[in-house]
Design an enzyme around this catalytic site. Structure first.
Site, mmCIF file in Angstrom:
data_model
loop_
_atom_site.group_PDB
_atom_site.id
_atom_site.type_symbol
_atom_site.label_atom_id
_atom_site.label_comp_id
_atom_site.label_asym_id
_atom_site.label_seq_id
_atom_site.Cartn_x
_atom_site.Cartn_y
_atom_site.Cartn_z
ATOM 1 N N ARG A 1 -96.464 41.750 10.673
ATOM 2 C CA ARG A 1 -95.270 42.038 11.370
ATOM 3 C C ARG A 1 -95.480 41.704 12.772
ATOM 4 O O ARG A 1 -94.752 41.284 13.477
ATOM 5 C CB ARG A 1 -94.818 43.723 11.167
ATOM 6 C CG ARG A 1 -94.404 43.672 9.921
ATOM 7 C CD ARG A 1 -93.278 44.619 9.436
ATOM 8 N NE ARG A 1 -93.185 44.908 8.134
ATOM 9 C CZ ARG A 1 -92.829 46.017 7.547
ATOM 10 N NH1 ARG A 1 -92.452 47.004 8.521
ATOM 11 N NH2 ARG A 1 -92.974 46.415 6.318
ATOM 12 N N GLU B 1 -91.716 55.858 -6.689
ATOM 13 C CA GLU B 1 -91.198 54.658 -6.456
ATOM 14 C C GLU B 1 -91.563 53.618 -7.572
ATOM 15 O O GLU B 1 -92.672 53.071 -7.414
ATOM 16 C CB GLU B 1 -91.722 54.194 -5.048
ATOM 17 C CG GLU B 1 -91.327 52.918 -4.685
ATOM 18 C CD GLU B 1 -91.793 52.455 -3.226
ATOM 19 O OE1 GLU B 1 -91.168 51.071 -2.863
ATOM 20 O OE2 GLU B 1 -92.474 53.106 -2.414
ATOM 21 N N LYS C 1 -87.143 56.659 -5.643
ATOM 22 C CA LYS C 1 -87.233 55.360 -4.834
ATOM 23 C C LYS C 1 -87.199 54.252 -5.406
ATOM 24 O O LYS C 1 -88.233 53.291 -5.763
ATOM 25 C CB LYS C 1 -88.389 55.406 -3.505
ATOM 26 C CG LYS C 1 -88.088 54.331 -2.422
ATOM 27 C CD LYS C 1 -89.185 54.470 -1.198
ATOM 28 C CE LYS C 1 -88.986 53.259 -0.607
ATOM 29 N NZ LYS C 1 -89.843 53.242 0.664
ATOM 30 N N GLY D 1 -87.066 43.666 0.944
ATOM 31 C CA GLY D 1 -87.024 42.499 1.855
ATOM 32 C C GLY D 1 -85.636 41.839 2.190
ATOM 33 O O GLY D 1 -85.229 40.841 2.579
#
Length: 364
Positions: free
Chosen positions: A43, A188, A230, A274
């Site tokens: 990032r 998740e 999640k 995303g």
């Protein structure tokens, strides 16, 4: 018939239930700030900032030091191990900064994927060894919930029944260990958006995965009222040529959840997978306006979809503090509104908010 060997005391159950409910109260959601060093490096590279511990600390300080009103939209923050022990510029531990705002502190607990031999590049998750000891230490250090990400993908003969069962059992074992140590487990099971599958295919797979997960949680005596889910939203694959509206995504998503997730679960906090910041908000808003029964709080646990605009505004420069924090606050408030079905798209989002954040075979 009462269970002969109860896994949790009434006091433990009460604490877990109260923590889970605090995180998702009144449209609140979760900031996923648990990116690994490598993922955070990717990032930072995009905004031409060096991946050093200090740069990672500086950006996270900007997020955590925003106005106290952030607690109206963010109920919990998931941290990476490094971040849990970092301090702000005044020497205050980040975890204490968050707690003073009334935000619940969480930690990433899985340790990444390992290949499942005999499958088409499928994986299971590592991290169960020593997990109880880690959970006990994190609880002492002020952590109240954990997160464990299992990854399944849609491809030729994937996900296999072996991968589904193996990951469901790992999630259930993790959830049980968390609860024994006073941590609310965020479960998740992510069906990745990679591929060209359509919406219906993703819904079918998501239902199979979620059904297996809740069967495993039941088998492991996990207290559902003290958990959060999640999941991925039900969406077409990133390479699918057919485009679907937020309302179609919402109907497929809530239908899948309605068929598989018990009403005892207090909250479902979607991952953004995303999507662009704006798409993640619009889809969440549509989910909360879907004309189907929704017995759970339907909220967000976003990483990229809460941070992309803020990261772009920051650019590694201290002078951009105000713009960075405003960008983050704007997205947090938008998602809080969406979690209550009250978001109104104005069309005034910046370029960063509408840019796809998809990364193939995404890993934290």
């Amino acid at each position: 018939m009462a269970h002969r060997f109860p896994a949790l005391t009434p006091e433990q159950k009460k604490e877990l239930s109260e923590i889970a409910q605090r995180i998702v109260a009144n449209g609140k959601g979760i900031l996923a700030a648990d990116e690994s060093v490598g993922t955070m490096g990717n990032r930072l590279q995009r905004i031409k900032v060096e991946n050093t511990e200090e740069n990672r600390r500086q950006f996270r300080e900007l997020l955590f030091s925003v106005d106290n009103s952030i607690s109206q939209s963010i109920g919990g923050v998931i941290l990476f191990h490094e971040t849990l022990y970092q301090k702000d510029s005044q020497g205050n531990l980040f975890r204490n900064v968050l707690k003073e705002k009334g935000i619940v502190v969480g930690i990433k607990l899985d340790q990444g994927g390992a290949p499942l031999a005999g499958t088409n590049k499928e994986t299971t998750i590592q991290g169960l060894d020593g997990l109880s000891e880690r959970c006990a230490q994190y609880k002492k250090d002020g952590v109240d919930f954990g997160k464990w990400r299992a990854v399944l993908r849609i491809a030729d003969q994937c996900p296999s029944s072996l991968a589904i069962q193996e990951n469901a059992n790992a999630l259930a074992r993790y959830a049980s260990i968390c609860q024994q140590n006073g941590l609310v487990p965020i479960v998740e099971p992510e069906v990745l958006p990679d591929g060209d599958h359509d919406l219906e295919h993703c819904q079918y797979v998501s239902e199979k995965v979620l059904a297996a997960v809740y069967k495993a949680l039941n088998d492991h005596h996990v207290y559902l009222e003290g958990t959060l889910l999640k999941p991925n939203m039900v969406t077409a694959g990133h390479a699918c040529t057919k485009k679907y509206t937020p309302e179609q995504v919402a109907m497929a998503t809530v239908t899948a959840l309605h068929r598989t997730v018990p009403a005892a679960v207090p909250g479902i906090c979607f991952l953004s997978g995303g999507m662009s910041e704006e798409d993640a908000t619009l889809n969440l808003n549509a989910i909360n306006r879907c004309p189907l029964p929704r017995p759970w709080k339907l909220s967000f646990s976003y990483g990229r979809a809460l941070q992309a605009s803020a990261l772009a505004a920051w650019g590694g420069k201290a002078a951009n503090k105000k713009a960075t924090q405003e960008a983050f606050m704007k997205r947090a408030m938008a998602n809080c509104q969406a979690a209550q079905g009250q978001y109104v798209h104005t069309g005034s989002s910046g370029a960063a908010a509408t840019q796809s954040l998809f990364t193939a075979s995404y890993t934290y």
